[in-house]
Scaffold this motif. Sequence first.
Motif, PDB file in Angstrom:
ATOM      1  N   THR A  56      45.070  21.149 -29.713  1.00  0.00           N
ATOM      2  CA  THR A  56      44.119  21.525 -30.750  1.00  0.00           C
ATOM      3  C   THR A  56      43.212  20.342 -31.043  1.00  0.00           C
ATOM      4  OG1 THR A  56      45.787  22.971 -31.696  1.00  0.00           O
ATOM      5  CG2 THR A  56      43.917  22.475 -33.078  1.00  0.00           C
ATOM      6  N   ILE A  57      41.939  20.641 -31.255  1.00  0.00           N
ATOM      7  CA  ILE A  57      40.968  19.599 -31.604  1.00  0.00           C
ATOM      8  C   ILE A  57      40.157  20.089 -32.800  1.00  0.00           C
ATOM      9  CG2 ILE A  57      40.636  18.399 -29.387  1.00  0.00           C
ATOM     10  CD1 ILE A  57      38.213  20.964 -29.806  1.00  0.00           C
ATOM     11  N   PRO A  58      39.519  19.170 -33.551  1.00  0.00           N
ATOM     12  CA  PRO A  58      38.622  19.645 -34.614  1.00  0.00           C
ATOM     13  C   PRO A  58      37.520  20.485 -33.975  1.00  0.00           C
ATOM     14  CG  PRO A  58      39.004  17.279 -34.782  1.00  0.00           C
ATOM     15  CD  PRO A  58      39.558  17.714 -33.466  1.00  0.00           C
TER      16      PRO A  58
ATOM     17  N   ASN B  21      41.858  25.670 -30.964  1.00  0.00           N
ATOM     18  CA  ASN B  21      43.091  25.642 -30.167  1.00  0.00           C
ATOM     19  C   ASN B  21      42.761  25.986 -28.706  1.00  0.00           C
ATOM     20  OD1 ASN B  21      46.176  27.642 -30.273  1.00  0.00           O
ATOM     21  ND2 ASN B  21      45.770  25.698 -29.289  1.00  0.00           N
TER      22      ASN B  21
ATOM     23  N   GLY C  36      41.051  13.456 -32.583  1.00  0.00           N
ATOM     24  CA  GLY C  36      41.464  13.840 -33.934  1.00  0.00           C
ATOM     25  C   GLY C  36      42.315  15.101 -33.955  1.00  0.00           C
ATOM     26  N   GLY C  37      42.818  15.524 -32.800  1.00  0.00           N
ATOM     27  CA  GLY C  37      43.593  16.761 -32.731  1.00  0.00           C
ATOM     28  C   GLY C  37      45.076  16.516 -32.548  1.00  0.00           C
ATOM     29  N   THR C  38      45.765  17.534 -32.032  1.00  0.00           N
ATOM     30  CA  THR C  38      47.211  17.471 -31.882  1.00  0.00           C
ATOM     31  C   THR C  38      47.612  18.001 -30.511  1.00  0.00           C
ATOM     32  OG1 THR C  38      47.780  19.712 -32.605  1.00  0.00           O
ATOM     33  CG2 THR C  38      47.324  18.124 -34.328  1.00  0.00           C
ATOM     34  N   VAL C  39      48.871  17.714 -30.102  1.00  0.00           N
ATOM     35  CA  VAL C  39      49.297  18.048 -28.741  1.00  0.00           C
ATOM     36  C   VAL C  39      49.754  19.493 -28.599  1.00  0.00           C
ATOM     37  CG1 VAL C  39      49.901  15.671 -28.222  1.00  0.00           C
ATOM     38  CG2 VAL C  39      51.676  17.229 -29.052  1.00  0.00           C
ATOM     39  N   THR C  40      49.865  20.218 -29.703  1.00  0.00           N
ATOM     40  CA  THR C  40      50.189  21.635 -29.565  1.00  0.00           C
ATOM     41  C   THR C  40      49.544  22.443 -30.681  1.00  0.00           C
ATOM     42  OG1 THR C  40      51.951  23.306 -29.660  1.00  0.00           O
ATOM     43  CG2 THR C  40      52.425  21.198 -30.684  1.00  0.00           C
ATOM     44  N   GLY C  41      49.102  23.642 -30.341  1.00  0.00           N
ATOM     45  CA  GLY C  41      48.522  24.520 -31.348  1.00  0.00           C
ATOM     46  C   GLY C  41      49.534  25.541 -31.786  1.00  0.00           C
TER      47      GLY C  41
ATOM     48  N   MET D 296      54.147  13.518 -27.532  1.00  0.00           N
ATOM     49  CA  MET D 296      54.481  13.265 -28.938  1.00  0.00           C
ATOM     50  C   MET D 296      54.536  11.764 -29.209  1.00  0.00           C
ATOM     51  SD  MET D 296      54.923  16.044 -30.822  1.00  0.00           S
ATOM     52  CE  MET D 296      56.178  15.830 -32.101  1.00  0.00           C
TER      53      MET D 296
ATOM     54  N   GLN E  18      50.961  10.895 -30.036  1.00  0.00           N
ATOM     55  CA  GLN E  18      50.403  11.388 -31.295  1.00  0.00           C
ATOM     56  C   GLN E  18      51.023  10.724 -32.516  1.00  0.00           C
ATOM     57  OE1 GLN E  18      50.214  15.640 -31.822  1.00  0.00           O
ATOM     58  NE2 GLN E  18      49.439  15.450 -33.890  1.00  0.00           N
ATOM     59  N   PHE E  19      52.329  10.445 -32.459  1.00  0.00           N
ATOM     60  CA  PHE E  19      53.004   9.990 -33.678  1.00  0.00           C
ATOM     61  C   PHE E  19      53.497   8.552 -33.556  1.00  0.00           C
ATOM     62  CE2 PHE E  19      53.321  14.618 -33.859  1.00  0.00           C
ATOM     63  CZ  PHE E  19      52.815  14.834 -35.126  1.00  0.00           C
TER      64      PHE E  19
END
Lengths: 497, 497
Positions: free
Chosen positions: B355-357, B389, B422-427, B439, B442-443
Motif C-alpha cells: 500500500t502507498i499513499p 493498495n 510512505g506506505g506499508t508492505v501489506t494491504g 517487515m 518497515q518496522f
Amino acid sequence: MNAPLDPAVASQAAQLERVLPALRKVLPNHALLWHDEETRPYECDGLTAYRQRPMAVALPETEAQVQGVLRACHALGVPVVARGAGTGLSGGAMPHREGVTLSLAKFNRIKSIDPASRTAVVECGVRNLAISEAAAAYGLYYAPDPSSQIACTIGGNVAENSGGVHCLKYGLTLHNVLKVRGFTADGEPVTFGSDALDTSGFDLMGVLVGSEGMLAVTTEVTVKLVPKPQLARCIMASFDDLRKAGDAVAAVIAAGIIPAGLEMMDKPMTAAVEDFVHAGYDLQAEAILLCESDGTPEEVEEEIGRMSEVLRGAGATAIAVSRDEAERLRFWSGRKNAFPASGRISPDYMCMDSTIPRKRLADILLAIQDMEKKYGLRCANVFHAGDGNLHPLILFDANDPDQLHRCELFGADILETSVAMGGTVTGEHGVGVEKLNSMCVQFAPEEREQMLGIKRAFDARGLLNPGKVIPTLQRCAEYGKLLVRGNRLPHPDLPRF
Amino acid sequence: MNAPLDPAVASQAAQLERVLPALRKVLPNHALLWHDEETRPYECDGLTAYRQRPMAVALPETEAQVQGVLRACHALGVPVVARGAGTGLSGGAMPHREGVTLSLAKFNRIKSIDPASRTAVVECGVRNLAISEAAAAYGLYYAPDPSSQIACTIGGNVAENSGGVHCLKYGLTLHNVLKVRGFTADGEPVTFGSDALDTSGFDLMGVLVGSEGMLAVTTEVTVKLVPKPQLARCIMASFDDLRKAGDAVAAVIAAGIIPAGLEMMDKPMTAAVEDFVHAGYDLQAEAILLCESDGTPEEVEEEIGRMSEVLRGAGATAIAVSRDEAERLRFWSGRKNAFPASGRISPDYMCMDSTIPRKRLADILLAIQDMEKKYGLRCANVFHAGDGNLHPLILFDANDPDQLHRCELFGADILETSVAMGGTVTGEHGVGVEKLNSMCVQFAPEEREQMLGIKRAFDARGLLNPGKVIPTLQRCAEYGKLLVRGNRLPHPDLPRF
C-alpha cells in the motif's frame, strides 16, 4: 519548630528533590513548575470530583525536550502523566502524586495541510476546532466533533478515541487518523500507522488510539480531512413515549439511513435547556430526536424525506425541519448546551457515558427511571442515540455526602446495567479513574490480564499514567465483595464475582 | 532393515506419538487426521510456493472440542495453526511441522440475523458470500468483498483484516465487525468487542482483527450488515499515460467523492484479461480506471456526473458508463478475473500486496516499470487504486530457479519501495510467512518488540501460529546483511540496517 509534615506531602517533597536536578538539565527554568501555586491549576481535568497536585509540571516546547523528560523520568522510575487541554471527563489526566505532569500545550502548530490527499499534519496540542478552521480555506474539515472541540486537543482526542455528534456517519477519532508520532515511556521515537490507508502486522495504532496515555506520548498526528457538505438540515421530532422514541432510532437505522447526527433528549433535559437557550423544543414531549442530513442539496432533500416518513411511522407526534442554517443551529443549541444548562437546575451533576446496543435504548431509559426512585435522585438524559452512547446527567448536591454517595451508586448502576444489556462502560469519555470499578464488571480477569500484557509490551516499568483504565485484581476482588454486601446488587444478567 | 528416517520426519513422528493420546481424548476418530494422505491437502494455503505437511489436523465440531484441543496442546507445548478455507495468499495458514492444524471448516452455521440492528451472528467457518446470501432476504449484505469471497471464511477474514473492491467506501473487516468470540492459546473463552458500537479500555478487538491467528482462535463473529444499494453504476475510463491515470484517482478523492469502488488496471493486465473474459476493455489505453457509484438513483446519477467530469478534467481519453446491471458486471468481470487470467499469459505469477499513499500511485507504477527491466521479468498491475493498495502480478516460470529468485527480489523491491514512499508492505493479504523479511524494513526493532510484547500478552508460550508476521531480531540482522551485500540495494529513502 515546624509542625510534622503530612507523610504524603513529605514523600512528594522527597521525590521532587530526587528528580528536579535531572529535569532542570533538559528543560529551561520557565518550562518547569513545582511550586504549590504553579502546579495547582493542574490538579484535575474535567472530572473535578477527584484532585491531586502533581509533584511537578513540565511544559516542553520541542520534541527533544519531551524525549529528555521521558528519558530522565524513566531512568529514575518517575511516573509521567501526559496532558492536553485538560478537558477530559473521566480523570485520565489526573496527576500522580509523585509524578510529572507532561503538558503538551505548547505543541500547537499546524504543520501542513494537503488538500490533494485530504490530510493535515498537526502537533498534538492543536485544538480540535483549529484543524477545521485551518482546513476551511480548502473546503475541508476534521469530522470528529466532541462538545469540547473549541478547547480539547487532538492529542487528547487520540488518547480518548473521542467521538461527537457526527461520529455516527463519520466515525470516531480512530477512523479519522492516519498516523501518530510520539515517544515511548523510555523516550524512544515511535510512529504508529502510515500515510497509506492500510497497515502491516499487528495494528499498533489501533491499540494506541484510546489507550488513555498509558502506552506512549503522542507529539504529532496526521488526520484525515473530509469535504464540507454543501448543505445540512435537521429534523426535530417529538414523541409522547420513551419506548416509541427509542424504537424510532432503531427504525431510522434499519431503514438504511446513516444520519449525519441522531441525538435524543428526554423531558427533564429539554426542560432544563429550553429555559437556557430557547431552542423552541416541544416541552410536552417525553423525548425529542434531532436527526441531521448532510450532503448535496438533492441528497439532503431525499434523505430528509425518508427520515421524516420513518419517524412518522414510528409514532412521532410532531416533526419540524430546519428551514435555514440559523434554524438548524438553533435546534442544535440545546443539545450542545445540555451540560451547562444542567448547572441551572442542580448544584452539581455527574455525566455518565455508557453504550448499549441501539435496540435497547428504550430499555435503558426505563431502567434509569426506576433507578431515579431507587436512589432518590433525578437524572436528565442526552444521547448520541444513533450509536447507542448515553450521557445521563445525574443531578445532586456535592455538599451532601449522602447524595454524593447515592450518585456514585446510581452512576455505577447505569454503567453495569449497560454491560448487562450487551453494552460497555464507556462510549467516548474513557475509563480514566472514574470507571475503574465498572471495568471489573465488564471484563473477565483474563481479558484484563491481556490489557495489562499490552501495557507491559509498551511500558514494562508501568510509568506512563499508572493506575488508570485497568483495575488491579485486588481492586476487583474488593469491588466484588462490596457489590454482594452493599445495598446495590449487580444486575441479574451479570456474571457474579 | 528400513532406511534411516529423515530427522525432520522422525521428529514429527515422535511429536505425534507424544500428542496423539491427548487429542484422541477430546476428538472423535473421524475428526482427527494424521496419516500422510489425509494431511497432504492441508500442506499449504493460497501461497503455494511454500509447503509443509502438518503433524496432525483437528476438525472439531463444537466449541468444547476447540477448547479441548487448545488445552491439550497448551499442556504439551504443541503449536496450533488455525485454518479457515485456506484461501490466504501470504502463507498465514502454512502448517507447523510439529504442530496441529486446527481446521474450523465445520463451524459453518449462520446463528441469527437481526434486521432491526442490522447485524448477523455467524460461526467462524461461514463463507463470506454466504452471509450476504442469507441477509439478502432482508435487503441487507455484508460489505467487505475479497475476490475469494465465494470460498473464504469470516474467521479467516478476521485473521487477515481482509478488504475488497468495496472497502474504500465501506471499510475493511475491522470496520464491519462488532464482536468476536473465541479461545485463547490455553483454551480460555474470550469475547472481544461488544454488541454496542463503542468499546472500553484498550481496543482488544482492534488488535485481534488482522493478527493472523497469533493471538486467539476465533469461533464466532457478530458482523454489521448494510442495506443493498438500490442502484450501482460503473464508469470505465481510459488513459494514455500512467501518471495521468494515477493523478485522476487522487483528483476523484480530492473532489470529495468516495466511490463505491475505484480500481485501476495497466495495459499488460487489460490485455491478459480481455482475451479471457471479453469485457470490452480499451486495449490501446496505458491504464483504465473502474469507478463505481451506488445508492439511490438520484445519488448515483449525481455522483456519476461529477466523477465523469473529474476524470475528463484529469485527461481521460474515453469514458463509458454502464447502462444496465449486465454491463456493470461485464466491466467488473475483467477485474474479478485478473488473477486467473494471468495464468494464461505466464506459467506462474506472484501476487504482491503493498500500500502507498494515493498521491504516489503514478510514482510506484513508473518504479515498477524500471524494476521490470532490472529483474528481466514482466509485471501486470491491478490496484485498489482508491485506497492505494497495489496488487502487482509478477510473471515468471517457477521451473526456472533463477526466475524464481529474481521474482522474489522483484517482489521485495516493490514492498520496500512502497515503504520508502510512505506506505506499508501489506494491504489486505497479511504478512504470513511471505513478507517476514520486508517487515524488517518497515518496522524499527522497538516497534517489532512492541508487537512481540502484544503476542506475549495473549500467548505467553508462543504456541498460536508461531513464526509468522513478526520477524526475529536475528532474521532482520541477516536480511540487513543480505540487502547490503546483494545485487539489490534498499531504496535510498529507507533507513539503513
